[in-house]
Design a protein around this motif. Sequence first.
Motif, mmCIF file in Angstrom:
data_model
loop_
_atom_site.group_PDB
_atom_site.id
_atom_site.type_symbol
_atom_site.label_atom_id
_atom_site.label_comp_id
_atom_site.label_asym_id
_atom_site.label_seq_id
_atom_site.Cartn_x
_atom_site.Cartn_y
_atom_site.Cartn_z
ATOM 1 N N GLY A 239 0.804 -1.210 0.000
ATOM 2 C CA GLY A 239 0.000 0.000 0.000
ATOM 3 C C GLY A 239 0.839 1.261 0.000
ATOM 4 N N SER A 240 2.062 1.162 0.504
ATOM 5 C CA SER A 240 2.951 2.334 0.555
ATOM 6 C C SER A 240 3.371 2.816 -0.833
ATOM 7 N N GLY B 19 1.564 4.072 -2.859
ATOM 8 C CA GLY B 19 0.826 5.320 -3.035
ATOM 9 C C GLY B 19 1.553 6.540 -2.505
ATOM 10 N N ASP B 20 2.629 6.325 -1.752
ATOM 11 C CA ASP B 20 3.428 7.442 -1.238
ATOM 12 C C ASP B 20 4.414 7.976 -2.275
ATOM 13 N N SER C 110 -4.367 2.619 -2.791
ATOM 14 C CA SER C 110 -3.422 3.742 -2.752
ATOM 15 C C SER C 110 -2.800 4.033 -4.111
ATOM 16 N N ASN D 145 -3.382 7.390 -5.601
ATOM 17 C CA ASN D 145 -2.675 8.586 -5.140
ATOM 18 C C ASN D 145 -1.579 9.031 -6.102
#
Length: 159
Positions: free
Chosen positions: A13-14, A16-17, A38, A41
């Motif tokens: 999910g990270s 999306g960072d 995510s 994003n």
Amino acid sequence: KLLSYGMQGPIPGSVGDLRQLQELRLDNNFVGGALPSSLGNLQNLITLRIESNNLQSSIPSSIGNLSSLQYLHMWSNYLSSTLSGELGKLSQLRELFLDDNEIAGTIPPELGGLTSATYISLAMNHIEGVIPPTFGTLSSLERLDVQFNYLYGEVPSQL
């Protein structure tokens, strides 16, 4: 680009960072599990290629947030559920390849919003119903592949 590296496991999910990311290619690996919401994003993403993996989920509606996306290749996975009308928001999308999955249901009329699309492939799924009349407005479309589904009825005359 991490293609054909034998990568396994889910997409974290990270991901999306990584908001400045323009290209995400994980094709031809063993990536599995669900697609993280995510991904929506990644506003600067132009290319998302995750074909030929073991993804086993629906396509998150958050993908419709990717206003810069031009290439979406998710063919040859195990993606299921139905197509979200949110995909129709991808007005910059040139290529949509979702063939060879487990997608069911109908083609949402909102996909007629893919006004920049030159190639759409939904072949080899479990899609039923008709090709929406809204596809007649896809003036840039050069190729539409919907073979090996359960479609019936007339092809929109504008195609």
